[in-house]
Motif scaffolding. Structure first.
Motif, PDB file in Angstrom:
ATOM      1  N   PHE A  42       0.251 -16.653  -6.099  1.00 22.91           N
ATOM      2  CA  PHE A  42       0.966 -16.824  -7.350  1.00 22.91           C
ATOM      3  C   PHE A  42       1.900 -15.640  -7.624  1.00 22.91           C
ATOM      4  O   PHE A  42       2.998 -15.825  -8.139  1.00 22.91           O
ATOM      5  CB  PHE A  42      -0.024 -16.974  -8.514  1.00 22.91           C
ATOM      6  N   ASN A  43       1.429 -14.442  -7.288  1.00 23.05           N
ATOM      7  CA  ASN A  43       2.265 -13.261  -7.505  1.00 23.05           C
ATOM      8  C   ASN A  43       1.790 -12.109  -6.634  1.00 23.05           C
ATOM      9  O   ASN A  43       0.708 -12.162  -6.059  1.00 23.05           O
ATOM     10  CB  ASN A  43       2.273 -12.841  -8.978  1.00 23.05           C
ATOM     11  N   GLN A  44       2.636 -11.107  -6.527  1.00 20.86           N
ATOM     12  CA  GLN A  44       2.274  -9.848  -5.890  1.00 20.86           C
ATOM     13  C   GLN A  44       2.311  -8.768  -6.971  1.00 20.86           C
ATOM     14  O   GLN A  44       3.323  -8.606  -7.651  1.00 20.86           O
ATOM     15  CB  GLN A  44       3.247  -9.491  -4.761  1.00 20.86           C
ATOM     16  N   CYS A  45       1.190  -8.070  -7.132  1.00 17.24           N
ATOM     17  CA  CYS A  45       1.077  -7.053  -8.182  1.00 17.24           C
ATOM     18  C   CYS A  45       1.214  -5.672  -7.553  1.00 17.24           C
ATOM     19  O   CYS A  45       0.422  -5.298  -6.689  1.00 17.24           O
ATOM     20  CB  CYS A  45      -0.273  -7.163  -8.894  1.00 17.24           C
ATOM     21  N   ILE A  46       2.191  -4.915  -7.983  1.00 16.34           N
ATOM     22  CA  ILE A  46       2.463  -3.595  -7.403  1.00 16.34           C
ATOM     23  C   ILE A  46       2.454  -2.553  -8.513  1.00 16.34           C
ATOM     24  O   ILE A  46       3.272  -2.615  -9.441  1.00 16.34           O
ATOM     25  CB  ILE A  46       3.835  -3.561  -6.699  1.00 16.34           C
ATOM     26  N   SER A  47       1.535  -1.604  -8.447  1.00 12.06           N
ATOM     27  CA  SER A  47       1.570  -0.496  -9.397  1.00 12.06           C
ATOM     28  C   SER A  47       2.488   0.586  -8.854  1.00 12.06           C
ATOM     29  O   SER A  47       2.474   0.893  -7.665  1.00 12.06           O
ATOM     30  CB  SER A  47       0.159   0.068  -9.622  1.00 12.06           C
ATOM     31  N   LEU A  48       3.298   1.143  -9.728  1.00 17.71           N
ATOM     32  CA  LEU A  48       4.222   2.220  -9.368  1.00 17.71           C
ATOM     33  C   LEU A  48       3.872   3.420 -10.239  1.00 17.71           C
ATOM     34  O   LEU A  48       4.596   3.781 -11.172  1.00 17.71           O
ATOM     35  CB  LEU A  48       5.671   1.773  -9.581  1.00 17.71           C
ATOM     36  N   GLY A  49       2.727   4.033  -9.942  1.00 14.47           N
ATOM     37  CA  GLY A  49       2.183   5.041 -10.829  1.00 14.47           C
ATOM     38  C   GLY A  49       1.364   4.366 -11.914  1.00 14.47           C
ATOM     39  O   GLY A  49       1.100   3.164 -11.876  1.00 14.47           O
ATOM     40  N   THR A  69       0.824  -1.203   0.000  1.00 11.67           N
ATOM     41  CA  THR A  69       0.000   0.000   0.000  1.00 11.67           C
ATOM     42  C   THR A  69       0.859   1.254   0.000  1.00 11.67           C
ATOM     43  O   THR A  69       0.590   2.219  -0.720  1.00 11.67           O
ATOM     44  CB  THR A  69      -0.948   0.011   1.209  1.00 11.67           C
ATOM     45  N   GLY A  70       1.905   1.251   0.818  1.00 15.53           N
ATOM     46  CA  GLY A  70       2.783   2.417   0.890  1.00 15.53           C
ATOM     47  C   GLY A  70       3.502   2.682  -0.421  1.00 15.53           C
ATOM     48  O   GLY A  70       3.600   3.829  -0.862  1.00 15.53           O
ATOM     49  N   LEU A  71       3.997   1.623  -1.057  1.00 13.69           N
ATOM     50  CA  LEU A  71       4.708   1.794  -2.320  1.00 13.69           C
ATOM     51  C   LEU A  71       3.781   2.338  -3.405  1.00 13.69           C
ATOM     52  O   LEU A  71       4.164   3.215  -4.188  1.00 13.69           O
ATOM     53  CB  LEU A  71       5.313   0.464  -2.771  1.00 13.69           C
ATOM     54  N   GLU A  72       2.568   1.810  -3.458  1.00 15.86           N
ATOM     55  CA  GLU A  72       1.631   2.281  -4.478  1.00 15.86           C
ATOM     56  C   GLU A  72       1.212   3.720  -4.212  1.00 15.86           C
ATOM     57  O   GLU A  72       1.072   4.518  -5.148  1.00 15.86           O
ATOM     58  CB  GLU A  72       0.410   1.357  -4.538  1.00 15.86           C
ATOM     59  N   LEU A  92       4.762  -3.291 -18.977  1.00 21.01           N
ATOM     60  CA  LEU A  92       4.033  -4.550 -19.080  1.00 21.01           C
ATOM     61  C   LEU A  92       3.480  -4.963 -17.713  1.00 21.01           C
ATOM     62  O   LEU A  92       2.354  -5.457 -17.609  1.00 21.01           O
ATOM     63  CB  LEU A  92       4.942  -5.646 -19.640  1.00 21.01           C
ATOM     64  N   ALA A  93       4.251  -4.736 -16.663  1.00 26.07           N
ATOM     65  CA  ALA A  93       3.783  -5.037 -15.309  1.00 26.07           C
ATOM     66  C   ALA A  93       2.611  -4.137 -14.925  1.00 26.07           C
ATOM     67  O   ALA A  93       1.657  -4.574 -14.271  1.00 26.07           O
ATOM     68  CB  ALA A  93       4.922  -4.874 -14.305  1.00 26.07           C
ATOM     69  N   ALA A  94       2.673  -2.876 -15.337  1.00 29.18           N
ATOM     70  CA  ALA A  94       1.573  -1.950 -15.058  1.00 29.18           C
ATOM     71  C   ALA A  94       0.290  -2.415 -15.740  1.00 29.18           C
ATOM     72  O   ALA A  94      -0.800  -2.362 -15.158  1.00 29.18           O
ATOM     73  CB  ALA A  94       1.939  -0.544 -15.513  1.00 29.18           C
ATOM     74  N   ARG A  95       0.428  -2.884 -16.982  1.00 27.61           N
ATOM     75  CA  ARG A  95      -0.743  -3.375 -17.703  1.00 27.61           C
ATOM     76  C   ARG A  95      -1.287  -4.644 -17.049  1.00 27.61           C
ATOM     77  O   ARG A  95      -2.500  -4.856 -16.974  1.00 27.61           O
ATOM     78  CB  ARG A  95      -0.379  -3.648 -19.155  1.00 27.61           C
ATOM     79  N   TYR A  96      -0.395  -5.504 -16.611  1.00 25.08           N
ATOM     80  CA  TYR A  96      -0.790  -6.741 -15.919  1.00 25.08           C
ATOM     81  C   TYR A  96      -1.598  -6.411 -14.670  1.00 25.08           C
ATOM     82  O   TYR A  96      -2.664  -6.981 -14.433  1.00 25.08           O
ATOM     83  CB  TYR A  96       0.482  -7.526 -15.565  1.00 25.08           C
ATOM     84  N   LYS A  97      -1.073  -5.477 -13.867  1.00 34.63           N
ATOM     85  CA  LYS A  97      -1.774  -5.093 -12.638  1.00 34.63           C
ATOM     86  C   LYS A  97      -3.147  -4.507 -12.959  1.00 34.63           C
ATOM     87  O   LYS A  97      -4.145  -4.797 -12.298  1.00 34.63           O
ATOM     88  CB  LYS A  97      -0.931  -4.073 -11.864  1.00 34.63           C
ATOM     89  N   GLU A  98      -3.223  -3.676 -13.988  1.00 37.70           N
ATOM     90  CA  GLU A  98      -4.500  -3.083 -14.377  1.00 37.70           C
ATOM     91  C   GLU A  98      -5.484  -4.165 -14.817  1.00 37.70           C
ATOM     92  O   GLU A  98      -6.672  -4.110 -14.492  1.00 37.70           O
ATOM     93  CB  GLU A  98      -4.290  -2.073 -15.506  1.00 37.70           C
ATOM     94  N   ARG A 145       2.203   4.080 -15.176  1.00 41.35           N
ATOM     95  CA  ARG A 145       2.945   3.563 -16.318  1.00 41.35           C
ATOM     96  C   ARG A 145       4.076   2.622 -15.934  1.00 41.35           C
ATOM     97  O   ARG A 145       4.901   2.263 -16.773  1.00 41.35           O
ATOM     98  CB  ARG A 145       3.512   4.724 -17.146  1.00 41.35           C
ATOM     99  N   ASP A 146       4.109   2.214 -14.682  1.00 37.33           N
ATOM    100  CA  ASP A 146       5.191   1.332 -14.238  1.00 37.33           C
ATOM    101  C   ASP A 146       4.653   0.396 -13.161  1.00 37.33           C
ATOM    102  O   ASP A 146       3.604   0.667 -12.553  1.00 37.33           O
ATOM    103  CB  ASP A 146       6.365   2.154 -13.684  1.00 37.33           C
ATOM    104  N   GLY A 147       5.386  -0.672 -12.931  1.00 36.68           N
ATOM    105  CA  GLY A 147       4.931  -1.608 -11.912  1.00 36.68           C
ATOM    106  C   GLY A 147       5.891  -2.758 -11.735  1.00 36.68           C
ATOM    107  O   GLY A 147       6.909  -2.875 -12.447  1.00 36.68           O
ATOM    108  N   ILE A 148       5.574  -3.615 -10.785  1.00 35.43           N
ATOM    109  CA  ILE A 148       6.338  -4.839 -10.523  1.00 35.43           C
ATOM    110  C   ILE A 148       5.351  -5.979 -10.320  1.00 35.43           C
ATOM    111  O   ILE A 148       4.402  -5.850  -9.526  1.00 35.43           O
ATOM    112  CB  ILE A 148       7.233  -4.708  -9.280  1.00 35.43           C
ATOM    113  N   ILE A 149       5.551  -7.075 -11.015  1.00 39.23           N
ATOM    114  CA  ILE A 149       4.844  -8.322 -10.738  1.00 39.23           C
ATOM    115  C   ILE A 149       5.893  -9.265 -10.165  1.00 39.23           C
ATOM    116  O   ILE A 149       6.760  -9.754 -10.891  1.00 39.23           O
ATOM    117  CB  ILE A 149       4.201  -8.924 -11.999  1.00 39.23           C
TER     118      ILE A 149
END
Length: 395
Positions: free
Chosen positions: A323-330, A156-159, A354-360, A332-336
């Motif tokens: 299976f994964n942790q989905c983190i949006s970083l704004g 939550t804090g990172l997002e 691509l990670a941002a799109r996955y999270k979305e 246009r960016d992210g981490i799966i």
């Protein structure tokens, strides 16, 4: 008489459980009521977006459950009597009480201040829509050059910190993490996270254990002062105290203790899902409070209830694993971060656009499935009366 099922809370877990029950049980035999304090289904995983000025699609519960035989009840739960099988409610018209035969407890959680002085008085949070809108208004009135501190280095804090920094590049944004930055991620994901924070101009205070929050910022336990005009508190969640005030068996956290079917170990007519329940996951570890836990828990509870009421001994087992942790970083960016079944980081990860799109895709899919609870093939079963019910009817 119809079997009365009452679902308390219409977040991810509660709304999913109610919709799945409507798919499994015949409307002639059951009466499903969802009690929620908000008229809409709220995408809690998008509150950082709401706080930074983005407008989210409204999903009124009256539309979500239209045609499903689920009745939404707009009210606040004030108490539960599991011995009398009743729920006390309060709404704009006063107080009321409803009875149930089966209860699904999904009241969720709110921000936990962990007893840190000043949090309630000076900090903002994004645990719900009203608090996110409060932060949104404060940020909108914060002039260029203003300082924002996000406390909490979890998901939550990172997002929150990256969303704020991206939406308001004119602000001085900082993050205070008790441990290292993203230290639960694998090495490559941590490196990407550091790069994003550098790109967005986020000042990171690692190993910063906040002792108190003040009007002008926060103070760590070792005496460091971190100035901030706005402090956002994201250090975890605590469940509502209602369950602990009942005779239900609860853990030290106040969460209801359930078995593998999400059924209360002390009251068999009560099921608990989402943040409100403490359930065992892979490796004997409790499932963490998250959408990733709450939705499978809802599947499990709904299928177990339907099987019990319709006389079927077996029911499908939901995959209570990660299976994964989905983190949006704004936007246009992210981490799966791919993880083991018990939520430990694996060497594989996905980063960037691509990670941002996955999270979305994940967030949109979860909301869509809740908004269309009976769109998938439906096979409703008739409720089989118990022997007690048959004897009662005969007498």
């Amino acid at each position: 008489m119809k079997h009365r099922i009452v679902v308390l809370g219409a977040g991810y877990a509660g709304a999913m459980a109610a919709g799945r029950l409507a798919k499994r049980l015949h409307a002639d035999d059951t009466e499903i009521t969802v009690v929620n304090a908000d008229a809409d289904f709220v995408e809690r995983v998008r509150m950082h977006q709401l706080a930074t000025g983005q407008d989210l699609k409204r999903r009124p519960l009256s539309e979500v459950f239209a045609g499903t035989a689920v009745t939404p009840r707009l009210a606040r739960v004030t108490a539960v009597d599991v011995d009398r099988r009743t729920v006390a409610l309060a709404d704009d018209h006063g107080v009321d009480e409803i009875a149930y035969d089966t209860l699904v407890y999904a009241l969720g959680s709110a921000t936990a201040d962990h007893g840190v002085p000043g949090v309630a008085e000076h900090a903002y949070d994004i645990a719900g829509r009203s608090s996110a809108l409060r932060l949104r208004d404060r940020l909108a009135h914060l002039a260029a050059g203003g300082t924002v501190l996000v406390v909490g280095g979890g998901l939550t804090g990172l997002e929150a910190v990256t969303e704020i920094a991206e939406a308001r590049p004119d602000l001085d944004v900082a993050l205070a993490a008790r441990g290292g930055l993203g230290d639960w991620l694998n090495g490559k994901a941590q490196q990407h996270l550091r790069g994003v924070c550098d790109r967005l101009g986020i000042t990171v205070h690692q190993h910063a254990d906040i002792a108190r929050v003040e009007a002008a910022g926060a103070v760590t336990r070792d005496g460091r002062e971190i100035p901030a005009q706005v402090t956002v508190w994201t250090t975890g969640f605590a469940v509502h105290p209602i369950a602990a005030a009942t005779t239900l068996a609860v853990a030290d956290t106040g969460q209801i203790i359930v078995d593998a079917s999400m059924r209360s170990v002390s009251h068999p007519e009560v099921y608990a899902v989402g943040d409100a329940a403490i359930a065992e996951g892979p490796g004997g570890k409790p499932l963490r409070m998250s959408c990733a836990s709450g939705i499978p828990m809802a599947w499990q509870a709904a299928d177990a209830i339907a099987a019990r009421l319709t006389g079927r001994a077996k029911f499908p087992k939901a995959p209570l694993r990660y299976f994964n942790q989905c983190i949006s970083l704004g936007r246009r960016d992210g981490i799966i971060q791919y993880v083991t079944a018990d939520d430990r980081a694996r060497p594989a990860q996905l980063t960037g656009k691509l990670a941002a799109r996955y999270k979305e895709f994940v967030c949109t899919g979860a909301a869509w499935s809740i908004s269309h609870p009976v769109l998938y093939p439906v096979r409703r079963h008739r409720v089989v009366p118990t022997r007690t019910e048959i004897r009662t009817a005969a007498s």
